[in-house]
Write an enzyme that holds these catalytic residues in place. Structure first.
Site, mmCIF file in Angstrom:
data_model
loop_
_atom_site.group_PDB
_atom_site.id
_atom_site.type_symbol
_atom_site.label_atom_id
_atom_site.label_comp_id
_atom_site.label_asym_id
_atom_site.label_seq_id
_atom_site.Cartn_x
_atom_site.Cartn_y
_atom_site.Cartn_z
ATOM 1 N N LYS A 112 0.872 -1.189 0.000
ATOM 2 C CA LYS A 112 0.000 0.000 0.000
ATOM 3 C C LYS A 112 0.896 1.222 0.000
ATOM 4 O O LYS A 112 2.008 1.193 0.537
ATOM 5 C CB LYS A 112 -0.883 0.019 1.250
ATOM 6 C CG LYS A 112 -2.153 0.818 1.066
ATOM 7 C CD LYS A 112 -3.194 0.010 0.309
ATOM 8 C CE LYS A 112 -4.484 0.739 0.090
ATOM 9 N NZ LYS A 112 -5.500 -0.152 -0.466
HETATM 10 P P1 NAD Z 1 -13.443 7.222 -3.345
HETATM 11 O O1 NAD Z 1 -12.496 8.287 -3.010
HETATM 12 O O2 NAD Z 1 -13.866 7.026 -4.760
HETATM 13 O O3 NAD Z 1 -14.810 7.372 -2.490
HETATM 14 C C1 NAD Z 1 -14.840 7.524 -1.107
HETATM 15 C C2 NAD Z 1 -16.242 7.974 -0.720
HETATM 16 O O4 NAD Z 1 -16.362 7.997 0.697
HETATM 17 C C3 NAD Z 1 -16.593 9.390 -1.186
HETATM 18 O O5 NAD Z 1 -17.944 9.413 -1.598
HETATM 19 C C4 NAD Z 1 -16.430 10.235 0.074
HETATM 20 O O6 NAD Z 1 -17.247 11.382 0.058
HETATM 21 C C5 NAD Z 1 -16.902 9.240 1.091
HETATM 22 N N1 NAD Z 1 -16.441 9.536 2.452
HETATM 23 C C6 NAD Z 1 -15.227 9.970 2.864
HETATM 24 N N2 NAD Z 1 -15.216 10.119 4.195
HETATM 25 C C7 NAD Z 1 -16.443 9.747 4.630
HETATM 26 C C8 NAD Z 1 -17.066 9.678 5.898
HETATM 27 N N3 NAD Z 1 -16.403 10.012 6.997
HETATM 28 N N4 NAD Z 1 -18.334 9.224 5.950
HETATM 29 C C9 NAD Z 1 -19.016 8.879 4.848
HETATM 30 N N5 NAD Z 1 -18.479 8.935 3.612
HETATM 31 C C10 NAD Z 1 -17.218 9.369 3.507
HETATM 32 O O7 NAD Z 1 -12.803 5.884 -2.744
HETATM 33 P P2 NAD Z 1 -13.110 4.391 -3.139
HETATM 34 O O8 NAD Z 1 -12.121 3.960 -4.148
HETATM 35 O O9 NAD Z 1 -14.561 4.218 -3.398
HETATM 36 O O10 NAD Z 1 -12.704 3.634 -1.786
HETATM 37 C C11 NAD Z 1 -13.612 3.533 -0.700
HETATM 38 C C12 NAD Z 1 -13.123 2.411 0.218
HETATM 39 O O11 NAD Z 1 -13.022 1.189 -0.533
HETATM 40 C C13 NAD Z 1 -11.747 2.625 0.845
HETATM 41 O O12 NAD Z 1 -11.734 2.017 2.120
HETATM 42 C C14 NAD Z 1 -10.824 1.838 -0.078
HETATM 43 O O13 NAD Z 1 -9.627 1.424 0.554
HETATM 44 C C15 NAD Z 1 -11.715 0.666 -0.399
HETATM 45 N N6 NAD Z 1 -11.362 -0.066 -1.610
HETATM 46 C C16 NAD Z 1 -11.340 0.562 -2.820
HETATM 47 C C17 NAD Z 1 -11.035 -0.180 -3.958
HETATM 48 C C18 NAD Z 1 -11.070 0.421 -5.340
HETATM 49 O O14 NAD Z 1 -10.889 -0.314 -6.303
HETATM 50 N N7 NAD Z 1 -11.323 1.707 -5.489
HETATM 51 C C19 NAD Z 1 -10.717 -1.528 -3.852
HETATM 52 C C20 NAD Z 1 -10.779 -2.129 -2.586
HETATM 53 C C21 NAD Z 1 -11.096 -1.382 -1.479
#
Ligand code: NAD
Length: 422
Positions: A112
């Site tokens: 990471k």
């Molecule tokens: P992103 O940046 O596209 O979206 C994050 C979302 O969460 C946004 O809508 C933001 O407004 C919201 N957010 C932030 N803080 C918040 C809070 N305190 N309460 C409620 N909403 C909040 O990110 P993403 O890629 O969708 O990732 C989200 C999660 O999924 C993370 O934990 C990431 O590690 C995990 N993840 C992502 C992927 C991927 O392929 N993108 C893969 C595996 C895991």
């Protein structure tokens, strides 16, 4: 090995990641030496990222790249840009990536990366300079055979394009396979940006079938409306599930009749938030987690469901779209309340599966159709889900512990076969 319990845990993310490792090791009767090695990240790099701001001043950001284990292959893991990120969190996330790759049977270890910065306060040009300088600083440990970054919170295909270009400039030739989650035009894979949310919903479909929840008549709440949250909400909606609540960092909205995620996204793109969406009532993020619904998908950040709110969660099934959204104490409370939790290392593994497909396609310079990507993704996620469910039934453990057991056994077997160098 002493009995492992979560009575003394503080709610810390790294502590929780290590705690599950201990529990799985105990169940498997794992050798102490292997456990000792896996508790430490293999490599931790901290870098200074100095850039010139648009106003001419110099700002220095701090960045990290952590490789937890390379036992199964090159390291794989996203890059996060966030003002509150710290090294411990990155170590925990790298550890999760090791287990995630092992659960879905792909030949990668876990990594990471992160830069402590607030992208909302940076211009596009500043963000590009942060990305390029960060990548040049960590270029000594990344590469298609070494460690392959991908998107995470606040990083997207454009950022991945800068990653690819920077590494290529340093190499003197194009190296598309150094990073995944790239735009299609420069070697990205069809289906990558939807892969994580789709994978979340594949696991929900399978769990619902086993728990006798009729998805077409069920209700769902989704926290976070970014890449993972939006695609999860849309896929659930497409299957006939009523998505009654969604949220972003500013707060959430609730509508008993169900929300159309595409309309909510169009509104968010126009206004900057899901809040104030017409015909819905504004709620807080705390309310969202306690919404009356069958399925809850926390898809924002870690430590959202804690010992404090876990007793009041109403959902019957939780799929962890985010990494680590449930603390270890909360996880125990949910287990005691017989709420089924599909753990992050299984539920959100769709992203890394299609990242693996992107890497393979890039190395072969041969690209698959979107249908092929989705077919292969579904097959892998469902196979992994079935394996994890079988371990849960056989050992009478939670799905999380079963997933950790599957992953740990796989990594430990590779370590035994490879032996301890020198
Ligand atoms: P992103 O940046 O596209 O979206 C994050 C979302 O969460 C946004 O809508 C933001 O407004 C919201 N957010 C932030 N803080 C918040 C809070 N305190 N309460 C409620 N909403 C909040 O990110 P993403 O890629 O969708 O990732 C989200 C999660 O999924 C993370 O934990 C990431 O590690 C995990 N993840 C992502 C992927 C991927 O392929 N993108 C893969 C595996 C895991």
């Amino acid at each position: 090995m002493a009995q492992v319990t979560c009575d003394t845990l503080t709610g810390d993310f790294l502590e929780a990641a290590t705690h599950y490792l201990d529990l799985a090791a105990q169940q498997l009767g794992l050798e102490k030496d292997i456990l000792k090695i896996l508790k430490e990240p293999k490599r931790t790099l901290t870098v200074a990222v100095p850039i010139r701001l648009d106003n001419g001043k110099v700002e220095v950001f701090r960045g990290f790249r952590v490789q937890h284990s390379l036992a199964l292959g090159p390291a794989k893991g996203g890059i996060r840009f966030h003002p509150d990120v710290n090294l411990e969190e990155v170590v925990a996330l790298a550890m999760l990536m090791t287990w995630k790759c092992a659960v879905v049977d792909i030949p990668f270890g876990g990594a990471k990366g992160a830069v402590i910065c607030n992208p909302k306060e940076l211009t596009d040009a500043e963000l590009e300079r942060v990305t390029r300088r960060y990548i040049s600083e960590i270029s000594i440990i990344i590469g298609p055979e070494k460690d392959i970054p991908a998107p995470d919170v606040n990083t997207n295909p454009q950022v991945m394009a800068w990653v690819m270009d920077t590494f290529s400039m340093l190499s003197g030739f194009s190296v598309p396979s150094v990073v995944t989650g790239k735009p299609l035009e420069i070697g990205g894979s069809l289906g990558r940006s939807e892969a994580t949310g789709r994978g979340v919903v594949f696991t929900i479909e399978d769990a619902c079938a086993r728990l006798k929840i009729n998805l077409a008549a069920a209700t769902a709440a989704v926290q976070g409306f970014g890449n993972v949250g939006y695609v999860s909400a849309k896929s659930l909606h497409d299957l006939g599930c009523r998505v009654v609540a969604v949220s972003d960092s500013r707060g959430g909205i609730y509508c008993e009749q169900g929300l159309n995620p595409e309309e909510v996204l169009a509104f968010k793109n126009k206004t900057g938030s899901v809040q104030d969406f017409p015909d819905a009532r504004n709620i807080s993020n705390e309310d969202l987690l306690l919404t009356e619904c069958d399925i809850l998908v926390p898809a924002a950040l870690e430590n959202q469901i804690t010992a404090k709110n876990a007793p009041s969660v109403k959902a019957r099934l939780i799929a962890e779209g985010a990494n680590g959204p449930i603390t270890a104490q909360a996880d125990r409370i949910l287990n005691e309340r017989a709420i089924t939790v599909i753990p992050d290392i299984l539920a959100n593994a769709g992203g890394v599966v299609v990242s693996y497909f992107e890497w393979v396609q890039g190395l072969q310079h041969f690209f698959w159709s979107g249908d092929e990507v989705n077919r292969q993704l579904r097959r892998r996620i469902i196979e992994s889900f079935r394996r994890v469910w079988a371990i849960k039934e056989e050992h009478g453990v939670s799905l999380r512990l079963a997933a950790y057991m599957l992953a740990l056994e796989k990594v430990a077997t590779a370590m035994r076969l490879r032996g301890l160098y020198p």
